[in-house]
Motif scaffolding. Structure first.
Motif, PDB file in Angstrom:
ATOM      1  N   HIS A 106     -11.757  -5.116   0.539  1.00 56.70           N
ATOM      2  CA  HIS A 106     -11.945  -4.327   1.064  1.00 56.70           C
ATOM      3  C   HIS A 106     -10.841  -2.734   0.961  1.00 56.70           C
ATOM      4  O   HIS A 106     -10.985  -2.294   0.998  1.00 56.70           O
ATOM      5  N   LEU A 107     -10.402  -3.002  -0.200  1.00 58.72           N
ATOM      6  CA  LEU A 107      -9.149  -2.178  -0.505  1.00 58.72           C
ATOM      7  C   LEU A 107     -10.487  -1.008  -1.996  1.00 58.72           C
ATOM      8  O   LEU A 107     -10.485  -1.949  -2.998  1.00 58.72           O
ATOM      9  N   ILE A 108     -10.193   0.172  -1.804  1.00 63.81           N
ATOM     10  CA  ILE A 108     -11.509   0.696  -2.981  1.00 63.81           C
ATOM     11  C   ILE A 108     -10.439   1.350  -3.309  1.00 63.81           C
ATOM     12  O   ILE A 108     -10.057   2.314  -2.734  1.00 63.81           O
ATOM     13  N   PRO A 109     -10.103   1.189  -5.170  1.00 64.68           N
ATOM     14  CA  PRO A 109      -9.077   2.516  -5.744  1.00 64.68           C
ATOM     15  C   PRO A 109      -9.247   3.393  -5.581  1.00 64.68           C
ATOM     16  O   PRO A 109      -9.225   4.366  -6.445  1.00 64.68           O
ATOM     17  N   MET A 135       0.890  -1.338   0.107  1.00 63.54           N
ATOM     18  CA  MET A 135       0.160  -0.037  -0.113  1.00 63.54           C
ATOM     19  C   MET A 135       1.090   1.328  -0.095  1.00 63.54           C
ATOM     20  O   MET A 135       0.865   1.889  -0.626  1.00 63.54           O
ATOM     21  N   GLY A 136       2.237   1.046   0.704  1.00 60.82           N
ATOM     22  CA  GLY A 136       3.040   2.177   0.625  1.00 60.82           C
ATOM     23  C   GLY A 136       3.105   2.501  -0.507  1.00 60.82           C
ATOM     24  O   GLY A 136       3.590   3.952  -1.256  1.00 60.82           O
ATOM     25  N   ARG A 137       3.856   1.654  -1.478  1.00 56.61           N
ATOM     26  CA  ARG A 137       4.469   1.300  -2.618  1.00 56.61           C
ATOM     27  C   ARG A 137       3.421   1.857  -3.521  1.00 56.61           C
ATOM     28  O   ARG A 137       3.281   3.451  -4.408  1.00 56.61           O
ATOM     29  N   LEU A 138       2.015   1.258  -3.299  1.00 55.16           N
ATOM     30  CA  LEU A 138       1.091   2.495  -5.000  1.00 55.16           C
ATOM     31  C   LEU A 138       0.541   3.921  -4.114  1.00 55.16           C
ATOM     32  O   LEU A 138       0.570   5.093  -5.114  1.00 55.16           O
ATOM     33  N   VAL A 139       0.715   4.195  -2.657  1.00 55.14           N
ATOM     34  CA  VAL A 139       0.546   5.377  -2.760  1.00 55.14           C
ATOM     35  C   VAL A 139       1.888   6.395  -3.240  1.00 55.14           C
ATOM     36  O   VAL A 139       1.461   7.810  -2.878  1.00 55.14           O
ATOM     37  N   SER A 140       2.846   5.570  -3.282  1.00 57.21           N
ATOM     38  CA  SER A 140       3.738   6.767  -2.732  1.00 57.21           C
ATOM     39  C   SER A 140       3.700   7.049  -4.727  1.00 57.21           C
ATOM     40  O   SER A 140       4.997   7.994  -5.199  1.00 57.21           O
ATOM     41  N   GLU A 141       3.743   5.890  -5.486  1.00 56.48           N
ATOM     42  CA  GLU A 141       3.735   6.351  -7.645  1.00 56.48           C
ATOM     43  C   GLU A 141       2.601   6.910  -7.659  1.00 56.48           C
ATOM     44  O   GLU A 141       2.050   6.946  -9.011  1.00 56.48           O
ATOM     45  N   GLY A 142       1.324   7.762  -6.334  1.00 54.41           N
ATOM     46  CA  GLY A 142       0.138   8.344  -7.294  1.00 54.41           C
ATOM     47  C   GLY A 142      -1.089   8.060  -7.074  1.00 54.41           C
ATOM     48  O   GLY A 142      -1.862   8.964  -7.161  1.00 54.41           O
ATOM     49  N   TYR A 143      -0.639   6.894  -6.423  1.00 57.49           N
ATOM     50  CA  TYR A 143      -2.864   6.557  -6.172  1.00 57.49           C
ATOM     51  C   TYR A 143      -2.897   6.769  -5.209  1.00 57.49           C
ATOM     52  O   TYR A 143      -3.015   6.809  -4.331  1.00 57.49           O
ATOM     53  N   VAL A 144      -4.587   6.971  -4.950  1.00 60.83           N
ATOM     54  CA  VAL A 144      -5.297   7.087  -3.385  1.00 60.83           C
ATOM     55  C   VAL A 144      -6.111   5.703  -3.383  1.00 60.83           C
ATOM     56  O   VAL A 144      -6.311   4.721  -4.059  1.00 60.83           O
ATOM     57  N   LEU A 145      -6.351   5.552  -2.206  1.00 62.26           N
ATOM     58  CA  LEU A 145      -7.121   4.276  -1.556  1.00 62.26           C
ATOM     59  C   LEU A 145      -7.914   4.680  -0.508  1.00 62.26           C
ATOM     60  O   LEU A 145      -7.608   5.465   0.725  1.00 62.26           O
ATOM     61  N   THR A 146      -8.922   3.914  -0.503  1.00 64.53           N
ATOM     62  CA  THR A 146      -9.743   3.528   0.839  1.00 64.53           C
ATOM     63  C   THR A 146     -10.131   2.729   1.157  1.00 64.53           C
ATOM     64  O   THR A 146     -10.408   1.088   0.537  1.00 64.53           O
ATOM     65  N   VAL A 147      -9.667   2.394   2.719  1.00 60.80           N
ATOM     66  CA  VAL A 147      -9.813   0.711   3.174  1.00 60.80           C
ATOM     67  C   VAL A 147     -11.700   0.832   4.198  1.00 60.80           C
ATOM     68  O   VAL A 147     -11.776   2.028   5.201  1.00 60.80           O
ATOM     69  N   LEU A 148     -11.470   0.243   3.865  1.00 57.83           N
ATOM     70  CA  LEU A 148     -12.950  -0.957   4.819  1.00 57.83           C
ATOM     71  C   LEU A 148     -12.354  -1.755   5.431  1.00 57.83           C
ATOM     72  O   LEU A 148     -11.959  -2.305   5.183  1.00 57.83           O
ATOM     73  N   ALA A 149     -12.374  -1.234   6.425  1.00 55.26           N
ATOM     74  CA  ALA A 149     -11.722  -1.368   7.623  1.00 55.26           C
ATOM     75  C   ALA A 149     -13.067  -2.276   8.822  1.00 55.26           C
ATOM     76  O   ALA A 149     -13.657  -1.878   9.537  1.00 55.26           O
ATOM     77  N   PRO A 150     -12.944  -3.740   8.964  1.00 54.28           N
ATOM     78  CA  PRO A 150     -13.600  -4.079   9.963  1.00 54.28           C
ATOM     79  C   PRO A 150     -13.117  -4.444  10.980  1.00 54.28           C
ATOM     80  O   PRO A 150     -11.615  -4.796  10.559  1.00 54.28           O
ATOM     81  N   ASN A 151     -13.923  -4.013  11.835  1.00 48.60           N
ATOM     82  CA  ASN A 151     -13.467  -4.269  13.534  1.00 48.60           C
ATOM     83  C   ASN A 151     -13.252  -5.112  14.055  1.00 48.60           C
ATOM     84  O   ASN A 151     -13.207  -6.515  13.188  1.00 48.60           O
ATOM     85  N   ASP A 152     -12.068  -5.073  15.695  1.00 50.27           N
ATOM     86  CA  ASP A 152     -12.014  -6.422  15.756  1.00 50.27           C
ATOM     87  C   ASP A 152     -13.290  -7.911  16.466  1.00 50.27           C
ATOM     88  O   ASP A 152     -12.775  -9.053  15.737  1.00 50.27           O
ATOM     89  N   HIS A 175     -14.087  -8.610  -9.323  1.00 50.43           N
ATOM     90  CA  HIS A 175     -14.755  -8.401  -8.087  1.00 50.43           C
ATOM     91  C   HIS A 175     -15.229  -6.962  -7.572  1.00 50.43           C
ATOM     92  O   HIS A 175     -14.561  -5.751  -6.957  1.00 50.43           O
ATOM     93  N   LYS A 176     -16.565  -6.363  -7.153  1.00 46.52           N
ATOM     94  CA  LYS A 176     -17.225  -5.000  -6.668  1.00 46.52           C
ATOM     95  C   LYS A 176     -17.572  -5.190  -4.896  1.00 46.52           C
ATOM     96  O   LYS A 176     -18.246  -6.440  -4.840  1.00 46.52           O
ATOM     97  N   VAL A 177     -17.816  -4.257  -4.528  1.00 45.77           N
ATOM     98  CA  VAL A 177     -18.589  -3.977  -3.247  1.00 45.77           C
ATOM     99  C   VAL A 177     -19.901  -3.113  -3.495  1.00 45.77           C
ATOM    100  O   VAL A 177     -19.023  -2.042  -3.975  1.00 45.77           O
TER     101      VAL A 177
END
Length: 435
Positions: A318-321, A277-294, A348-350
């Motif tokens: 759970h990662l939306i580009p 994820m860090g590499r993708l963001v460094s290359e200019g991409y954006v991400l939305t994380v749908l984070a399930p709780n514990d 697959h789509k959510v």
């Protein structure tokens, strides 16, 4: 009679040979004799060691010896520091290359005037440099040791810096420009698009900070059993964003927020998704994380997590580009009803829709509600907390209708109070993000 003829011819040949040798001795010019008190000898023995070494390397001793036999010369000798330290190293290497001996000779001869100058005037003087139209003038040099060495056939003045004629400077500039033009980076063989069997066209250059040209799926790393990740897309290697730091910040935010320790554990320890994820963001991409709780992550069984690549596939869903906030998603579902978002788990789509004044993701019993909006938003990464683990509709249909009761040993237990320990593990895996 024959003996007399042969004797006459032998005598005639011997006479011509003797006369020819005598004529050669008379016409042969003796080499010029240099007095030990000459200015050239004084230069070689002086404290101008750098200049004298260059004169020898340039093979100028014999031409200068012939010059001092005809007339006096004046030498403007740069100090050793000017030739040793003040001169541009690249220019000095250029002068000392074997193919540039002519430039070195012209540089040295430009410091010599074919006349005796005991005092310097503003008048321009011609130098010994052949073909050089430029003349020496008073504003070109700074004499620091006038009349430093005086001899019968010449004089040496000490000057502060090296005098560079325009012809030598031009040769150096041409050589440097030619080298920069010829240093072209090699290009690989043309690539063929397997879908069209045509040559792939080179993408247009991307401005700094602009979104990448290639889709995010082209920049993603392959599965754990495949080859290493492909090279970044156009504009990716510029790294206008610090994706690694941004991912560390959002994982730290999850730990401090509370209730999302299991997700942070999977991203950092169970998989390498945090690094990707860090590499993708460094290359200019954006991400939305749908984070399930514990509480939602505790419902996953060991079978669901033990298969190779299973944790990655669950997280990819759970990662939306796209960069979405709680407000933007809620406005979308209010306006359009059901909205399908792409995920990193192709194809697959959510599905998102409005429910009870919030946003609901997924289908029926496999659905999850957005319960903790905007846990982390920085313009590149958005984290939205949900109360369930999402699965594609195909996986839900394949699952048996009546699931067996999960034994306590097979269930993944929620670890609520171990945030400090998880931060230590995250620090060891992700570097110093907690500092």
């Amino acid at each position: 009679m024959d003996l007399q003829i042969y004797g006459f011819l032998f005598t005639l040949f011997l006479t011509f040979a003797i006369n020819g040798a005598t004529l050669q001795e008379k016409t042969q010019i003796p080499p010029p004799q240099i007095n030990s008190n000459s200015v050239l000898v004084a230069l070689l023995d002086s404290h101008y060691t750098e200049l004298s070494e260059l004169v020898e390397k340039a093979l100028l001793l014999q031409p200068l010896e012939e010059a001092v036999t005809k007339h006096n010369i004046t030498i403007f000798a740069p100090r050793n520091e000017a030739l040793e330290r003040d001169l541009d190293p690249e220019f000095k290497r250029f002068l000392l290359e074997p193919g540039n001996i002519k430039s070195l000779q012209n540089l040295l001869l430009f410091h010599m005037v074919p006349t005796r100058l005991t005092s310097w005037h503003q008048k321009n003087h011609t130098t010994l440099c052949p073909g050089e139209a430029e003349r020496l003038s008073g504003n070109m040099m700074n004499i620091i040791h006038p009349n430093d060495i005086i001899k019968s056939d010449g004089i040496i003045h000490g000057i502060k810096k090296v005098l560079i004629p325009k012809s030598v400077q031009q040769s150096f500039n041409n050589r440097r420009n030619l080298r920069s033009i010829s240093a072209v980076l090699p290009e690989g063989a043309p690539e063929i698009d397997p879908r069209t069997n045509r040559l792939k066209k080179k993408p247009k250059p991307v401005p700094a900070g602009a979104p990448p040209v290639l889709p995010i799926y082209s920049a993603m790393a392959p599965g754990p059993s495949l080859a290493p990740a492909p090279a970044p897309g156009p504009g990716g290697n510029h790294h206008h964003f610090d994706g690694e730091t941004q991912v560390k910040d959002f994982i730290q935010t999850l730990l401090h927020y509370g209730g999302y320790n299991e997700l942070a554990d999977i991203l950092v320890n169970l998989t390498s998704l945090a690094t990707e994820m860090g590499r993708l963001v460094s290359e200019g991409y954006v991400l939305t994380v749908l984070a399930p709780n514990d509480e939602a992550m505790a419902k996953l069984t060991t079978d669901q997590l033990s298969e190779p690549g299973a944790p990655e596939q669950i997280m990819y869903y759970h990662l939306i580009p796209e960069y979405q906030t709680e407000e933007s998603m809620y406005n979308s579902v209010r306006r359009f009803g059901k909205v399908k978002y792409d995920t990193l788990r192709l194809p697959h789509k959510v599905v998102a829709e409005e429910a009870d004044g919030s946003v609901k993701f997924g289908f029926e019993e496999g659905s999850a509600y957005l319960i903790d909006p905007d846990i982390y938003t920085d313009g590149r990464i958005s984290v939205q907390g949900i109360d369930g683990v999402l699965f594609p509709v195909e996986d839900i249909k394949v699952a048996p209708k009546s699931a067996p009761v999960v034994a306590a040993a097979d269930a993944k237990v929620v670890a609520k109070p171990r945030r400090g320990k998880l931060m230590e593990v995250a620090c060891s895996m992700m570097g110093s993000f907690c500092h």
